[in-house]
Design an enzyme around this catalytic site. Structure first.
Site, short mmCIF file in Angstrom:
data_model
loop_
_atom_site.label_atom_id
_atom_site.label_comp_id
_atom_site.label_asym_id
_atom_site.label_seq_id
_atom_site.Cartn_x
_atom_site.Cartn_y
_atom_site.Cartn_z
N HIS A 50 -42.82 -25.04 -61.06
CA HIS A 50 -42.65 -25.54 -59.69
C HIS A 50 -43.20 -26.97 -59.61
O HIS A 50 -44.36 -27.17 -59.21
CB HIS A 50 -43.43 -24.66 -58.70
N VAL A 107 -52.16 -24.01 -35.03
CA VAL A 107 -52.27 -25.06 -34.01
C VAL A 107 -52.46 -26.44 -34.64
O VAL A 107 -52.39 -27.46 -33.97
CB VAL A 107 -53.43 -24.73 -33.04
N GLU A 132 -42.84 -29.13 -57.44
CA GLU A 132 -43.19 -29.52 -56.07
C GLU A 132 -44.68 -29.39 -55.79
O GLU A 132 -45.22 -30.09 -54.93
CB GLU A 132 -42.39 -28.70 -55.06
N LEU A 140 -58.19 -24.02 -23.70
CA LEU A 140 -59.16 -24.63 -24.61
C LEU A 140 -60.58 -24.33 -24.14
O LEU A 140 -61.46 -23.99 -24.95
CB LEU A 140 -58.92 -26.13 -24.70
N VAL A 177 -45.94 -35.52 -33.28
CA VAL A 177 -45.41 -36.72 -33.93
C VAL A 177 -44.22 -36.30 -34.81
O VAL A 177 -43.96 -35.11 -35.00
CB VAL A 177 -46.48 -37.42 -34.79
N LYS A 197 -57.50 -25.18 -19.46
CA LYS A 197 -58.24 -23.92 -19.32
C LYS A 197 -58.23 -23.08 -20.60
O LYS A 197 -59.28 -22.52 -20.97
CB LYS A 197 -57.67 -23.12 -18.15
N CYS A 252 -37.51 -22.12 -60.50
CA CYS A 252 -38.05 -20.82 -60.86
C CYS A 252 -36.96 -19.74 -60.83
O CYS A 252 -36.13 -19.69 -61.73
CB CYS A 252 -39.23 -20.47 -59.95
N LYS A 297 -52.85 -28.57 -19.13
CA LYS A 297 -53.73 -27.48 -18.72
C LYS A 297 -54.78 -27.23 -19.80
O LYS A 297 -54.47 -26.82 -20.91
CB LYS A 297 -52.92 -26.20 -18.47
#
Length: 544
Positions: free
Chosen positions: A507, A16, A509, A192, A242, A190, A382, A188
């Site tokens: 790696h 979330v 990154e 939460l 966003v 509820k 890799c 809504k």
């Protein structure tokens, strides 16, 4: 001074946005002059994320000290600009493993070992140790999963006890979904409310609520949440959709989340604080041109499997004022007739991504050959680097049947193999070559120009290596070994006469940051965009 804690819990559903909220809060507190650390608590029984399929849990993020951790630690590093360690990821597997070890050694003096107090005490000990190792004034502890998960209960009980033991030293921030009904335009609250009720049922009253929704909260919804969760309206915050997660710090800063947290903890900021990612977001949204990139992998159906790679490309794009337009291609889809290669057409840059096992290997090898023969800028990471060596051995050296022993243990030409001294002797978990390792770059190579130095440190996660017995033949045919390890193992290769053809065993990154992009990713993207690659591009700024 005893450190203080911010515990971030989640409700309604996982993914979330707890990790982004935690990372954003860490950035804002750091910018106010506080020494911050973060801990991710994962309730799964795995000791670490290293043996987990990316489809189950997304990318495995590797820290400098070689821990295989949850992808949220990547968020923490990228947002806050501090290195995480093995202490910053606590799993149920680690906790239970340690409790059982102590029981076997007689450390509990004959007691009946129970969830409370032994498991909860171990959880608290690991959280406190992470804070102490970082010498943090404030430690943000993100509890994975959602309230109500049976696996999470011992961890929630542990942080409940932490609050009881130091009332003013712990603040609870609850992040939960508020559903937006598009048909009616209603929010809504509820779900939460129910998640907070469940949290309160086990003894935790949130101090702050962050409502996660598609759109900003309206005042009526904010007041309703405050009323039914027993949280003051000014401590109910909105985190809405966003374009990029790097905007979330600005959203939360504008609402004053960081100030609300510090007020509850009784801490005065040392300075007003800013948000160094604001300019980065502006540049990201206003890049002058798009570059079409094709990324070939075996886990592309879940983009979080390659989240650090995606973010590294975005970081490089902002520094170069270009926007990576990514096309994800499943490696297996490239296997079959020549018409399959149409998936790679119109690529300005092509990457072959990391992974393990045999699925999709021939498709990856075909992608390497397509980039090599068509002079398309190429970057292999890799496994992608290893398969680039396999392709070169097959199609340039003419070594029929050349392969990696990971896929074909009986190959007549094991150009990639497990070397003596690197074979696992105690199972699979935590036995690869992991974490930061020094790489020595040869003078006169493209990699030397890209990095601007002869010694670099990049993070690794692999078991197989390029076979040293084939290095001379590979180099004579034009594949340059441009970087080696302390042991002389191949780390970087590049191809003579090609616009940009680079393979990297590590790696890079993992160490890319928004304001300090990876030199390799910048060079690759620059080549794809037709920009100068002969010297390292300059980042827009440098994190302190």
């Amino acid at each position: 001074m005893r450190g203080k804690y911010i515990v971030v819990t989640g409700g309604v559903l996982s993914s979330v946005g707890k990790g982004t909220v935690s990372a954003s809060l860490g950035l804002l507190l750091k910018e106010m002059g506080l020494k911050v650390s973060l801990v991710k608590v994962d309730p799964y029984i795995n000791v670490d994320a290293g043996t987990m399929n990316p489809y189950m849990h997304g990318e495995v993020f590797v820290t400098e000290d070689g821990a295989e951790t949850d992808l949220d630690l990547g968020h923490y590093e990228r947002f806050v600009g501090i290195d995480m360690s093995k202490y910053n990821n606590v799993t149920a597997g680690k906790v239970y493993f340690e409790v059982i070890r102590k029981e076997r050694e007689g450390k509990y003096l004959g007691q009946t070992v129970q969830i409370i107090p032994h498991v909860t005490d171990e959880i608290k000990s690991m959280i406190h140790r992470a804070a102490e190792m970082a010498d943090a004034e404030v430690t943000i502890v993100e509890i994975g999963g959602t309230v109500g998960d049976i696996e999470s209960l011992p961890f929630l009980e542990a942080v409940r006890q932490m609050k009881l033991e130091d009332e003013g030293g712990v603040v609870f921030v609850h992040v939960a979904l508020v559903e937006h009904l598009k048909a009616t335009g209603e929010l809504k609250t509820k779900p939460l409310q129910h998640s907070v009720q469940e949290l309160r049922r086990i003894g935790i009253q949130p101090d702050i609520v962050v409502a996660r929704a598609e759109v900003p909260l309206d005042e009526e919804s904010r007041r309703k949440i405050a009323l039914f969760t027993n949280v003051r309206p000014e401590l109910v915050f909105s985190s809405y959709d966003v374009d990029t997660a790097y905007e979330v710090p600005s959203i939360l800063q504008q609402q004053g989340l960081h100030k609300g947290v510090l007020s509850r903890l009784g801490i005065s900021p040392r300075k007003e604080g800013s948000n160094p990612l604001e300019d980065f977001v502006k540049r990201m949204k206003n890049s002058s041109r798009e570059v079409d990139l094709t990324l070939v992998g075996k886990y592309v159906k879940l983009k979080d499997s390659y989240i650090s790679i995606r973010e590294a490309l975005y970081h490089a794009g902002v520094a170069l004022n270009v926007k990576p337009k990514i096309k994800w291609v499943e490696a297996e889809e490239l296997e079959g007739g020549e018409e399959k290669l149409s998936l790679l057409e119109n690529s300005e840059g092509l990457m072959v991504l990391p992974g393990f096992g045999s699925r999709g290997v021939e498709g990856k090898i075909r992608a390497v050959r397509f980039a090599r023969e068509n002079n398309i800028p190429f970057l292999g990471i890799c496994y992608g680097f290893q398969l680039a060596v396999v392709e070169f051995a097959r199609d340039v050296l003419g070594l029929k049947g050349a392969h990696t022993t990971e896929v074909d243990p009986n190959t007549p030409h094991p150009v990639v193999t497990v070397l003596e001294g690197h074979k696992p002797t105690r199972g699979m978990g935590g036995t690869m070559r992991l974490g930061g390792q020094k790489i020595y770059i040869k003078d006169g190579t493209l990699m030397r120009a890209i990095y601007g130095t002869s010694v670099v440190d990049e993070r690794h996660r692999h078991r197989y290596e390029v076979n040293p017995e084939y290095v001379d033949a590979l180099e004579k045919a034009g594949l340059v070994v441009s970087g080696v390890s302390d042991e002389g193992l191949v780390e970087f290769v590049e191809l003579k006469g090609h616009r940009f053809f680079v393979g990297t065993q590590p790696h890079p990154e993992y160490k890319s940051r928004p304001l300090r992009p990876s030199p390799i990713y910048m060079a690759f993207l620059a080549a794809a965009a037709g920009l100068e690659v002969s010297a390292q591009a300059v980042p827009i700024t440098t994190l302190p």
